[in-house]
Design a protein around this motif. Structure first.
Motif, mmCIF file in Angstrom:
data_model
loop_
_atom_site.group_PDB
_atom_site.id
_atom_site.type_symbol
_atom_site.label_atom_id
_atom_site.label_comp_id
_atom_site.label_asym_id
_atom_site.label_seq_id
_atom_site.Cartn_x
_atom_site.Cartn_y
_atom_site.Cartn_z
ATOM 1 N N CYS A 292 0.845 -1.196 0.000
ATOM 2 C CA CYS A 292 0.000 0.000 0.000
ATOM 3 C C CYS A 292 0.887 1.255 0.000
ATOM 4 O O CYS A 292 1.763 1.387 0.861
ATOM 5 C CB CYS A 292 -0.905 0.005 1.228
ATOM 6 N N GLU A 294 0.040 4.082 0.893
ATOM 7 C CA GLU A 294 -0.303 4.948 2.031
ATOM 8 C C GLU A 294 0.288 4.424 3.339
ATOM 9 O O GLU A 294 0.959 5.145 4.055
ATOM 10 C CB GLU A 294 -1.828 5.039 2.189
ATOM 11 N N CYS A 295 -0.017 3.135 3.631
ATOM 12 C CA CYS A 295 0.343 2.618 4.960
ATOM 13 C C CYS A 295 1.428 1.534 4.920
ATOM 14 O O CYS A 295 1.896 1.104 5.963
ATOM 15 C CB CYS A 295 -0.896 2.084 5.666
ATOM 16 N N ARG A 297 1.161 -1.585 4.049
ATOM 17 C CA ARG A 297 0.705 -2.980 4.229
ATOM 18 C C ARG A 297 0.939 -3.803 2.961
ATOM 19 O O ARG A 297 0.855 -3.278 1.850
ATOM 20 C CB ARG A 297 -0.795 -3.003 4.510
ATOM 21 N N CYS A 315 -7.266 -1.156 0.441
ATOM 22 C CA CYS A 315 -6.404 -1.588 1.545
ATOM 23 C C CYS A 315 -7.216 -1.444 2.839
ATOM 24 O O CYS A 315 -8.195 -0.694 2.889
ATOM 25 C CB CYS A 315 -5.166 -0.699 1.577
ATOM 26 N N CYS A 317 -6.486 0.215 5.261
ATOM 27 C CA CYS A 317 -6.420 1.621 5.689
ATOM 28 C C CYS A 317 -7.398 2.500 4.912
ATOM 29 O O CYS A 317 -7.536 3.681 5.201
ATOM 30 C CB CYS A 317 -5.000 2.157 5.537
ATOM 31 N N LYS A 319 -7.240 3.075 1.574
ATOM 32 C CA LYS A 319 -6.647 3.524 0.308
ATOM 33 C C LYS A 319 -7.192 2.694 -0.867
ATOM 34 O O LYS A 319 -7.183 1.462 -0.826
ATOM 35 C CB LYS A 319 -5.125 3.387 0.411
HETATM 36 ZN ZN LIG Z 1 -2.998 1.000 3.272
#
Ligand SMILES: [Zn+2]
Length: 325
Positions: A292, A294-295, A297, A315, A317, A319
């Motif tokens: 991901c 963003e995070c 993962r 995701c 999160c 995203k």
């Molecule tokens: Zn994420």
């Protein structure tokens, strides 16, 4: 099999082929740059409709498609020849061939094979699929009716008119952007790098799933300066979510430079990640995972078995991840 070609017109008693950016002006009794489209004096015909050089059930990851039904398989097929002439071609045994001596496989037969083999889709690859334009329209149209996905791995050198016609039946495309204008002057009849990038954008506008490939060839485009040209193209014509595959070259055909430095490929990936969400290095053994942006993962694991850890295309999160899953 010979069939009447689409996308051409007569000008000054020559046939002008509008299938790809070469825009060949073909005299009666001759074929275009690709060798597959022949002007008989009355009409332009394709010599390779359904003339198949290879058929194989292959995972999408090999092509590579990383964001298009991960873990699924497509019955992958090809013909001969190409509309570009790269001295380092990695599939030269098919692309440089101008005799169309393959087995004839009709569209119905090919789609029936995909169904029998429990393929999830059909993919035109190995040599340049644009050359099979009329056949692709028929095969992909039948495939869609059977609920199969359709894709092609292409140099993106077809005209926008060809792409628009394909878009009715084509779900996904991999476009191989070779490098700068100088490279296209070397490998095509008519340089049109901008046209390739515009096709990337057009695919997004037409709703075709798109991933971009860039082959880094030693001694040709393995400098950060040249690679930044690719990133500028991605910035201008693609979106930051479009996956970029930076692929390693191996000596082939007329090119004897050593394989691309792996160190350079990883350096290029780091640079690309400054502006793109999904960047992968290919042809270095194994497949890369998707994380991901963003995070961080793990979203798609590609170690032997492909595992997708997402809810739909999101995701955990929240995203949203580009692609079809
Ligand atoms: Zn994420």
């Amino acid at each position: 099999m010979r069939v009447r070609a689409k996308l051409w017109r007569i000008k000054n008693s020559k046939a002008v082929c509008h299938l790809c950016y070469n825009l060949c002006q073909i005299e009666a009794g001759e074929a275009g740059f690709c060798g597959a489209r022949y002007f008989d004096g009355r009409e332009l015909v394709t010599k390779n409709y359904g003339v198949i050089s290879a058929i194989e059930n292959r995972p999408m990851e090999i092509k590579p498609f990383y964001h298009f039904y991960p873990g699924s398989y497509a019955l992958t097929f090809s013909t001969f020849s190409c509309n570009l002439d790269c001295p380092w071609c990695q599939n030269w045994h098919l692309s440089k061939e101008r005799e169309f001596r393959g087995q004839y496989v009709g569209p119905e037969e090919l789609v029936a094979m995909a169904v029998a083999k429990k393929s999830h889709g059909l993919c035109a690859s190995f040599n340049e699929p644009t050359i099979l334009f009329e056949y692709l329209l028929d095969v992909f149209s039948l495939a869609k009716k059977k609920g199969l996905h359709t894709s092609m791995v292409s140099n993106g050198y077809m005209t926008p008119a060809a792409l628009k016609e394909l878009s009715g039946v084509l779900d996904a495309i991999n476009i191989d952007v070779k490098g700068d204008e100088e490279i296209y002057k070397l490998i095509s009849r008519r340089e049109n790098l901008k046209g390739v990038w515009r096709n990337v954008k057009l695919c997004l506008d037409l709703g075709i799933h798109v991933e971009v490939i860039h082959l880094v060839v030693s001694g040709l485009n393995d400098s950060m300066e040249k690679f930044e040209g690719i990133l500028r193209g991605m910035e201008r014509y693609a979106q930051s979510y479009v996956p970029l595959h930076i692929n390693r070259y191996f000596p082939a055909y007329r090119y004897v430079h050593p394989p691309t430095s792996v160190e350079f490929l990883y350096k290029a990936r780091e640079k690309a990640k400054e502006m793109l969400e999904f960047v992968y290095v290919g042809n270095v053994g194994g497949h890369e995972n998707t994380y991901c942006p963003e995070c961080g993962r793990l979203l798609i694991e590609r170690r032997g078995v492909v595992k997708v850890y997402m809810e739909g295309n999101r995701c955990k999160c929240g995203k949203e991840v580009y692609g079809r899953f």
